[in-house]
Design an enzyme around this catalytic site. Structure first.
Site, mmCIF file in Angstrom:
data_model
loop_
_atom_site.group_PDB
_atom_site.id
_atom_site.type_symbol
_atom_site.label_atom_id
_atom_site.label_comp_id
_atom_site.label_asym_id
_atom_site.label_seq_id
_atom_site.Cartn_x
_atom_site.Cartn_y
_atom_site.Cartn_z
ATOM 1 N N LYS A 21 0.897 -1.293 0.095
ATOM 2 C CA LYS A 21 -0.037 0.221 0.199
ATOM 3 C C LYS A 21 0.869 1.243 -0.030
ATOM 4 O O LYS A 21 0.406 2.208 -0.603
ATOM 5 C CB LYS A 21 -0.769 -0.069 1.191
ATOM 6 C CG LYS A 21 -2.601 -0.469 0.933
ATOM 7 C CD LYS A 21 -3.357 -0.069 2.155
ATOM 8 C CE LYS A 21 -2.929 -0.693 3.404
ATOM 9 N NZ LYS A 21 -4.140 -0.564 4.216
ATOM 10 N N THR A 29 6.183 -5.150 10.030
ATOM 11 C CA THR A 29 7.658 -5.581 10.276
ATOM 12 C C THR A 29 8.560 -4.588 10.525
ATOM 13 O O THR A 29 9.252 -4.676 11.347
ATOM 14 C CB THR A 29 8.075 -6.348 8.952
ATOM 15 O OG1 THR A 29 6.843 -7.585 8.666
ATOM 16 C CG2 THR A 29 9.321 -7.127 8.755
ATOM 17 N N GLN A 33 10.580 -4.115 17.020
ATOM 18 C CA GLN A 33 11.584 -3.456 18.004
ATOM 19 C C GLN A 33 12.404 -4.840 18.619
ATOM 20 O O GLN A 33 13.609 -4.865 18.405
ATOM 21 C CB GLN A 33 10.831 -2.778 19.182
ATOM 22 C CG GLN A 33 10.557 -1.394 18.746
ATOM 23 C CD GLN A 33 10.099 -0.575 20.024
ATOM 24 O OE1 GLN A 33 9.906 -1.071 21.110
ATOM 25 N NE2 GLN A 33 9.350 0.656 19.681
ATOM 26 N N HIS A 215 -0.656 -4.601 23.745
ATOM 27 C CA HIS A 215 0.536 -4.526 24.342
ATOM 28 C C HIS A 215 0.444 -3.405 25.441
ATOM 29 O O HIS A 215 -0.271 -2.434 25.461
ATOM 30 C CB HIS A 215 1.439 -3.803 23.413
ATOM 31 C CG HIS A 215 2.925 -3.866 23.647
ATOM 32 N ND1 HIS A 215 3.577 -3.349 24.900
ATOM 33 C CD2 HIS A 215 3.927 -4.987 23.345
ATOM 34 C CE1 HIS A 215 4.761 -3.689 24.945
ATOM 35 N NE2 HIS A 215 4.823 -4.488 24.120
ATOM 36 N N ARG A 261 1.743 -10.549 29.019
ATOM 37 C CA ARG A 261 0.963 -9.640 28.262
ATOM 38 C C ARG A 261 -0.065 -9.120 28.688
ATOM 39 O O ARG A 261 -0.367 -8.042 29.248
ATOM 40 C CB ARG A 261 1.462 -9.439 27.024
ATOM 41 C CG ARG A 261 2.415 -8.722 26.411
ATOM 42 C CD ARG A 261 2.564 -8.826 24.831
ATOM 43 N NE ARG A 261 3.967 -8.585 24.871
ATOM 44 C CZ ARG A 261 4.634 -8.526 23.635
ATOM 45 N NH1 ARG A 261 3.970 -8.513 22.629
ATOM 46 N NH2 ARG A 261 5.721 -8.442 23.537
ATOM 47 N N HIS A 329 -2.190 -4.339 19.478
ATOM 48 C CA HIS A 329 -0.925 -4.566 19.108
ATOM 49 C C HIS A 329 -0.719 -5.933 17.937
ATOM 50 O O HIS A 329 -0.238 -5.692 16.714
ATOM 51 C CB HIS A 329 -0.010 -4.930 20.386
ATOM 52 C CG HIS A 329 1.424 -5.210 20.004
ATOM 53 N ND1 HIS A 329 2.071 -4.132 19.250
ATOM 54 C CD2 HIS A 329 2.428 -6.166 20.038
ATOM 55 C CE1 HIS A 329 3.559 -4.471 19.267
ATOM 56 N NE2 HIS A 329 3.563 -5.704 19.650
ATOM 57 N N GLU A 353 0.894 -12.160 9.787
ATOM 58 C CA GLU A 353 -0.132 -11.754 11.024
ATOM 59 C C GLU A 353 -1.585 -11.822 10.216
ATOM 60 O O GLU A 353 -2.251 -12.052 11.043
ATOM 61 C CB GLU A 353 0.195 -10.291 11.260
ATOM 62 C CG GLU A 353 -0.635 -9.869 12.490
ATOM 63 C CD GLU A 353 -0.329 -8.814 13.308
ATOM 64 O OE1 GLU A 353 1.001 -7.990 12.989
ATOM 65 O OE2 GLU A 353 -1.101 -8.040 13.931
ATOM 66 N N LEU A 370 7.609 -12.631 13.952
ATOM 67 C CA LEU A 370 8.536 -12.299 12.936
ATOM 68 C C LEU A 370 8.860 -13.545 12.461
ATOM 69 O O LEU A 370 8.939 -13.893 11.236
ATOM 70 C CB LEU A 370 9.735 -11.463 13.363
ATOM 71 C CG LEU A 370 9.550 -9.956 13.623
ATOM 72 C CD1 LEU A 370 10.557 -9.378 14.241
ATOM 73 C CD2 LEU A 370 9.363 -9.230 12.243
HETATM 74 C C1 LIG Z 1 5.365 -1.555 17.071
HETATM 75 C C2 LIG Z 1 5.755 -2.850 16.798
HETATM 76 C C3 LIG Z 1 6.352 -3.664 17.350
HETATM 77 C C4 LIG Z 1 6.521 -5.203 17.192
HETATM 78 N N1 LIG Z 1 7.615 -5.753 17.544
HETATM 79 C C5 LIG Z 1 7.796 -7.060 17.260
HETATM 80 C C6 LIG Z 1 8.907 -8.025 17.874
HETATM 81 O O1 LIG Z 1 9.872 -7.598 18.568
HETATM 82 N N2 LIG Z 1 8.898 -9.183 17.400
HETATM 83 C C7 LIG Z 1 8.058 -9.897 16.764
HETATM 84 O O2 LIG Z 1 8.264 -11.124 16.283
HETATM 85 N N3 LIG Z 1 6.884 -9.062 16.217
HETATM 86 C C8 LIG Z 1 6.929 -7.949 16.662
HETATM 87 N N4 LIG Z 1 5.737 -7.154 16.175
HETATM 88 C C9 LIG Z 1 4.696 -7.982 15.389
HETATM 89 C C10 LIG Z 1 5.205 -8.100 13.899
HETATM 90 O O3 LIG Z 1 5.953 -7.066 13.642
HETATM 91 C C11 LIG Z 1 4.342 -8.288 12.848
HETATM 92 O O4 LIG Z 1 3.312 -9.264 13.321
HETATM 93 C C12 LIG Z 1 4.921 -8.971 11.425
HETATM 94 O O5 LIG Z 1 5.958 -8.126 11.370
HETATM 95 C C13 LIG Z 1 3.917 -9.106 10.549
HETATM 96 O O6 LIG Z 1 4.530 -9.402 9.099
HETATM 97 P P1 LIG Z 1 3.645 -9.532 8.045
HETATM 98 O O7 LIG Z 1 4.408 -9.851 7.104
HETATM 99 O O8 LIG Z 1 2.517 -10.447 8.397
HETATM 100 O O9 LIG Z 1 2.700 -8.199 7.690
HETATM 101 P P2 LIG Z 1 3.366 -6.693 7.734
HETATM 102 O O10 LIG Z 1 4.756 -6.442 8.095
HETATM 103 O O11 LIG Z 1 2.457 -5.776 8.377
HETATM 104 O O12 LIG Z 1 3.336 -6.442 6.101
HETATM 105 C C14 LIG Z 1 2.150 -6.116 5.550
HETATM 106 C C15 LIG Z 1 2.270 -5.561 4.215
HETATM 107 O O13 LIG Z 1 1.008 -5.784 3.360
HETATM 108 C C16 LIG Z 1 0.815 -4.503 2.853
HETATM 109 N N5 LIG Z 1 -0.765 -4.335 2.541
HETATM 110 C C17 LIG Z 1 -2.075 -4.530 3.545
HETATM 111 N N6 LIG Z 1 -3.057 -4.119 2.998
HETATM 112 C C18 LIG Z 1 -2.641 -3.994 1.499
HETATM 113 C C19 LIG Z 1 -3.836 -3.886 0.441
HETATM 114 N N7 LIG Z 1 -4.815 -3.630 0.739
HETATM 115 N N8 LIG Z 1 -3.106 -3.841 -0.776
HETATM 116 C C20 LIG Z 1 -1.848 -3.978 -0.937
HETATM 117 N N9 LIG Z 1 -0.861 -4.081 0.186
HETATM 118 C C21 LIG Z 1 -1.467 -3.982 1.397
HETATM 119 C C22 LIG Z 1 1.256 -3.251 3.598
HETATM 120 O O14 LIG Z 1 1.407 -2.366 2.859
HETATM 121 C C23 LIG Z 1 2.528 -4.107 4.071
HETATM 122 O O15 LIG Z 1 3.493 -4.022 3.218
HETATM 123 C C24 LIG Z 1 5.824 -5.921 16.422
HETATM 124 C C25 LIG Z 1 4.495 -5.226 15.785
HETATM 125 C C26 LIG Z 1 4.758 -3.739 15.949
HETATM 126 C C27 LIG Z 1 3.400 -2.933 15.500
#
Ligand SMILES: Cc1cc2nc3c(=O)[nH]c(=O)nc-3n(C[C@H](O)[C@H](O)[C@H](O)COP(=O)(O)OP(=O)(O)OC[C@H]3O[C@@H](n4cnc5c(N)ncnc54)[C@H](O)[C@@H]3O)c2cc1C
Length: 520
Positions: A21, A29, A33, A215, A261, A329, A353, A370
């Site tokens: 997006k 991701t 932290q 969180h 948590r 969170h 996620e 992650l």
């Molecule tokens: C502040 C914070 C701290 C965290 N700390 C940790 C940690 O220390 N360790 C850990 O394991 N986890 C942590 N998490 C959780 C972890 O970061 C996430 O669960 C994980 O990174 C999700 O990865 P993902 O690839 O599933 O999705 P994301 O990394 O969220 O990627 C989703 C992608 O989909 C795209 N997208 C969404 N909707 C659309 C659409 N309609 N059209 C096109 N693209 C779209 C977005 O643009 C994005 O690029 C944390 C999360 C947050 C918010």
């Protein structure tokens, strides 16, 4: 994490289109932290990681999914390192830290507290050199194309408003979480649950949607985003104090600030906001994180990102009390998949996620997500290849929808903020039937208003997000109402105990709005 890892796998065999997006770098991701949990010391270490994961999930972890996570994690993390991810190390040894509910220090981190940014940087750089991976950034998927019950492509809305249809034999949803459904969240603006809504809208099933992890410690400053103050701060000895300066966790759990948590989050919520769930941010009593007594650790060096962000708000983590409050969170639930990312619809896959394999059960073990993206991103790609994945063609669609007018965009924004406030007030940390029903009523009226806007034949990213958030909110509310017990992150004031007889099962939500419970 999940999408890029899958793309790398798929690109070994064919053409892949990665759609995001905003820029590829903007995702949940990127903001991670603390780090990534991984058992690098062999079988015994893996077995302990499995037990920690199962224990955190409060009876609902799908053991086979957790086994895949912990057993394949070390190989996947080793690949990441080979592909250019720099985890923190000393004298050639990776540094490991410990977080709540982990029996050992097994969390790898990067640049102190910026693990996600390093992983997302390195993985995106690795993916970008693959000739077979194309990127469509600043592009929103607004619909899945379904024919004869099979997903055969997706509709893409570009930054300038043009629509394209991509035909493919497989679509992987790795669209992350949905924290933006709540007014208070640690998630960035892109986390609006679009992927989950697209899947259920097309006929897929969702699971465990009542389990949203809050969180405990997001920064609570009026007008500032809910920046995460990592659990690692409490790992280093940070204490929680209420407005009277009392260390209150003694009243809630023997593990004090390092209790699970959900226990810490509810304790802060109760101390800070009492029972007034709908209290306005800032209107309530303040809870603080206190690190002023910690000596012998250079907190600014250990937490450079957090230290710099706090500095922008005039706060110093070694000298000031830090105001905190819980925030939405991480979504344990999501699109129901098997252990290989396959959903209930042929051609549709999900990982990360956005997906629910049952690996987290009712509560996620810190830093397992992650790893989940990495392991299940690779698994889903393998399943797509086994099923004969190919990207077919991209067609510009003939009808280009008009954008929303400024007034209509403002109206969409207003509907979204009403929905977000209702979800925080009625489907937050403490739930009960009466408030959940109020939440459903608010969601239904938001849905009607947003569908009226959508019915005008126009299109915009915000409109698509509003529709998605409303649909995800519906699934959360309906699932939370149906689970008349408390478990993991889901707490019902009116049913404060576990009910193992009826609810040692996963909730499954379908497009018709029904929730059934299944044993996996
Ligand atoms: C502040 C914070 C701290 C965290 N700390 C940790 C940690 O220390 N360790 C850990 O394991 N986890 C942590 N998490 C959780 C972890 O970061 C996430 O669960 C994980 O990174 C999700 O990865 P993902 O690839 O599933 O999705 P994301 O990394 O969220 O990627 C989703 C992608 O989909 C795209 N997208 C969404 N909707 C659309 C659409 N309609 N059209 C096109 N693209 C779209 C977005 O643009 C994005 O690029 C944390 C999360 C947050 C918010």
């Amino acid at each position: 994490m999940a999408g890029l890892r899958a793309a790398v796998e798929l690109a070994r065999h064919g053409e892949v289109l990665v759609v995001t997006k905003e820029s590829v770098a903007e995702s949940n991701t990127h903001y991670a932290q603390g780090g990534i949990a991984v058992a690098m010391e062999g079988d015994e270490d893996i077995a302990l990681h499995l037990e920690d994961t199962v224990n955190a999930g409060d009876g609902l972890v799908m053991r086979a999914a957790a086994q895949a996570l912990v057993a394949e994690g070390p190989v996947r993390v080793a690949e990441l390192i080979e592909w250019g991810t720099n985890f923190d190390a000393e004298a050639g040894e990776l540094l490991r830290t410990r977080e709540g509910a982990h029996s050992l220090p097994r969390i790898l981190h990067a640049n102190g507290d910026a693990t996600g940014a390093e992983i997302s940087r390195s993985l995106a750089a690795f993916a970008r050199v693959h000739k077979r991976i194309r990127f469509a950034e600043w592009t929103t998927i607004t619909g899945l194309v379904v024919a004869d019950g099979r997903v055969i492509g997706a509709d893409l809305l570009g930054r300038e408003g043009g629509l394209e249809r991509v035909n493919a034999s497989g679509v992987l949803i790795a669209a992350g979480g949905a924290g933006q459904v709540y007014s208070d969240t640690t998630n960035p603006a892109v986390a609006t649950g679009d992927g989950i809504a697209l899947a259920v809208g097309a006929g897929g099933e969702l699971a465990d949607m009542e389990f949203y992890q809050f969180h405990p410690t997001a920064l609570s400053l009026a007008g500032a985003p809910r920046f995460l103050l990592s659990e690692a701060l409490r790992g280093e000895g940070a204490i929680l104090r209420n407005e009277r300066g009392e260390r209150f966790m003694e009243r809630y759990h023997p593990l004090l600030e390092l209790a699970p948590r959900d226990v810490v989050a509810r304790a802060i919520f109760r101390e800070g906001m009492g029972a007034e769930q709908g209290a306005e941010p800032g209107a309530s009593r303040l809870v603080h994180l206190d690190m002023r007594h910690i000596h012998g650790v250079d907190l600014h060096k250990r937490f450079p990102g957090i230290s710099a962000t706090l500095g922008r708000y005039g706060l110093d983590l070694s000298r000031d009390l830090l105001p905190v409050r819980p925030a939405a969170h991480y979504l344990m639930g999501g699109i129901k998949t098997d252990l290989h990312g396959r959903t209930s619809m042929p051609g549709l896959y999900a990982a990360g996620e956005a997906a629910c394999t049952g690996v987290h059960g009712a509560n996620r073990l810190a830093s397992n997500s992650l790893l989940e993206g990495l392991v299940f991103g690779a698994r889903a790609a393998q399943a797509m290849l086994d099923d004969g994945f190919s990207l077919l063609a991209t067609d510009a669609l003939e009808s280009i929808p008009a954008p929303l007018t400024a007034d209509e965009e403002a109206r969409a924004e207003k509907i979204i903020s009403i929905l977000q406030a209702a979800m925080w007030a009625y489907a937050g940390l403490l739930r009960e039937e009466s408030t959940l029903r109020l939440g459903l009523a608010a969601q239904q009226s938001s849905a009607a208003a947003i569908e009226e806007l959508a019915g005008r034949g126009k299109s915009s990213r915000r409109l698509a997000e509003a529709l998605a958030m409303s649909s995800v909110a519906h699934a959360i509310l309906a699932s939370a109402l149906a689970r008349t017990e408390s478990r993991g992150a889901h707490f019902r004031n009116d049913f404060p105990q576990h009910d193992d007889t009826n609810f040692l099962k996963h909730s499954v939500f379908s497009r018709a709005g029904q929730v059934v419970f299944e044993k996996w």
